[in-house]
Design a protein around this motif. Structure first.
Motif, PDB file in Angstrom:
ATOM      1  N   LYS A   1       4.247  -0.664  -2.268  1.00  0.00           N
ATOM      2  CA  LYS A   1       4.275  -2.088  -2.599  1.00  0.00           C
ATOM      3  C   LYS A   1       5.422  -2.720  -1.814  1.00  0.00           C
ATOM      4  O   LYS A   1       6.599  -2.416  -2.074  1.00  0.00           O
ATOM      5  N   ILE A   2       5.094  -3.578  -0.855  1.00  0.00           N
ATOM      6  CA  ILE A   2       6.117  -4.189  -0.013  1.00  0.00           C
ATOM      7  C   ILE A   2       5.773  -5.660   0.206  1.00  0.00           C
ATOM      8  O   ILE A   2       4.633  -6.081   0.012  1.00  0.00           O
ATOM      9  N   ASN A   3       6.763  -6.420   0.640  1.00  0.00           N
ATOM     10  CA  ASN A   3       6.567  -7.815   1.019  1.00  0.00           C
ATOM     11  C   ASN A   3       7.463  -8.102   2.217  1.00  0.00           C
ATOM     12  O   ASN A   3       8.637  -8.448   2.045  1.00  0.00           O
TER      13      ASN A   3
ATOM     14  N   ARG B   1       9.338  -4.407  -5.361  1.00  0.00           N
ATOM     15  CA  ARG B   1       8.909  -3.560  -4.236  1.00  0.00           C
ATOM     16  C   ARG B   1       9.171  -2.095  -4.519  1.00  0.00           C
ATOM     17  O   ARG B   1      10.004  -1.738  -5.373  1.00  0.00           O
TER      18      ARG B   1
END
Length: 283
Positions: free
Chosen positions: A46-48, A57
């Motif tokens: 889970k990244i942004n 994240r």
């Protein structure tokens, strides 16, 4: 070519381009973790990239910090910073120093480089998420030579004791370290048996197979109340046969035949990806 294999090829190409411009660098240990980074940043985590400090994240710790060029290539391709920034590797005033620095590089969660320390930071982060009952996961990559450090085994014992199932540890077993083969420098014996004796859930897999890496990570998600480790059977300088077979391939200064072979590898990867320009952000 499927998306993850394409991402792996992009990462490998950008590592080669960076080190060609620099004229030297840690090619061997960077290339042996390419497929793992591809799976983590291309599918699992889970990244942004537009908000690297996003509180929800997943975190990544590159304990074997000398493989920084592989992480930088991955972060750039995923859009954390402009691709052109890769050209500044190790330059004066760069935001891409030899080893990852969280104060300099967008997307780097933890500063690493002193071998053995990254895994301790990773277990501490995972413990904090466990205590706060957050869903964030932590991923870390260790080198097999790095496992000579006593601090590594203290951290592993801590992870096992506290049943940090929100932590996935990868050991890049490429069978070499700075001074030679791990078997000659410091025999690791059977890592799988050792880690199982510590209380880990352990899988040993081929480290150049994106599908197998992805499948195994998801299997580890099913493990409850137990720390997890994936041992990656890799080759130093994985993916480029000349450098795989080079005896001293931990850190390389490119000249003569090695420079020719690096140029040939870049051309091969460009052809594989059907285009020689900067490849831009993977999506």
């Amino acid at each position: 070519m499927d998306d993850l294999k394409r991402l792996s090829a992009k990462i490998r190409l950008e590592v080669c381009r960076m080190l060609k411009k620099r004229g030297f660098g840690h090619l061997g240990g960077a290339l042996s973790i390419v497929e793992t980074l591809s799976v983590l940043y291309g599918d699992v985590m889970k990244i942004n990239p537009q908000n690297p400090a996003w509180e929800d994240r997943d975190w990544f710790v590159l304990s074997k910090g000398h493989a920084g060029p592989a992480l930088y290539a991955t972060l750039a391709i995923r859009g954390y910073f402009p691709m052109e920034m890769l050209d500044t590797l190790n330059d004066n005033g760069t935001r891409l120093p030899s080893h990852p620095d969280r104060m300099k590089t967008p997307g780097v969660d933890v500063t690493t480089g002193s071998l053995g320390q990254g895994i301790s930071l990773a277990v501490g982060i995972a413990k904090s998420f466990q205590l706060s009952e957050k869903s964030n996961r932590v991923y870390t990559i260790l080198g097999d030579g790095e496992c000579n450090e006593g601090q590594v085994w203290e951290a592993l014992q801590f992870a096992a004791h506290h049943k940090l199932s929100n932590l996935v540890i990868f050991i890049d077993e490429n069978h070499k370290q700075l001074d030679g083969p791990t078997q000659e420098i410091m025999e690791l014996f059977d890592l799988k048996n050792k880690l199982e004796a510590f209380g880990f859930a352990v899988k040993r897999i081929k480290g150049n197979d994106e599908a197998e890496i992805k499948k195994t990570i998801h299997q580890m998600f099913e493990v409850k109340n137990q720390a997890c480790c994936i041992i990656l059977d890799t080759i130093k300088a994985q993916g480029i046969s000349y450098f795989e077979n080079l005896q001293d391939n931990h850190h390389i200064r490119f000249s003569g035949e090695s420079e020719l072979q690096l140029n040939a590898a870049i051309e091969m990867l460009e052809r594989k990806l059907k285009g020689g320009g900067r490849l831009g952000c993977f999506s």
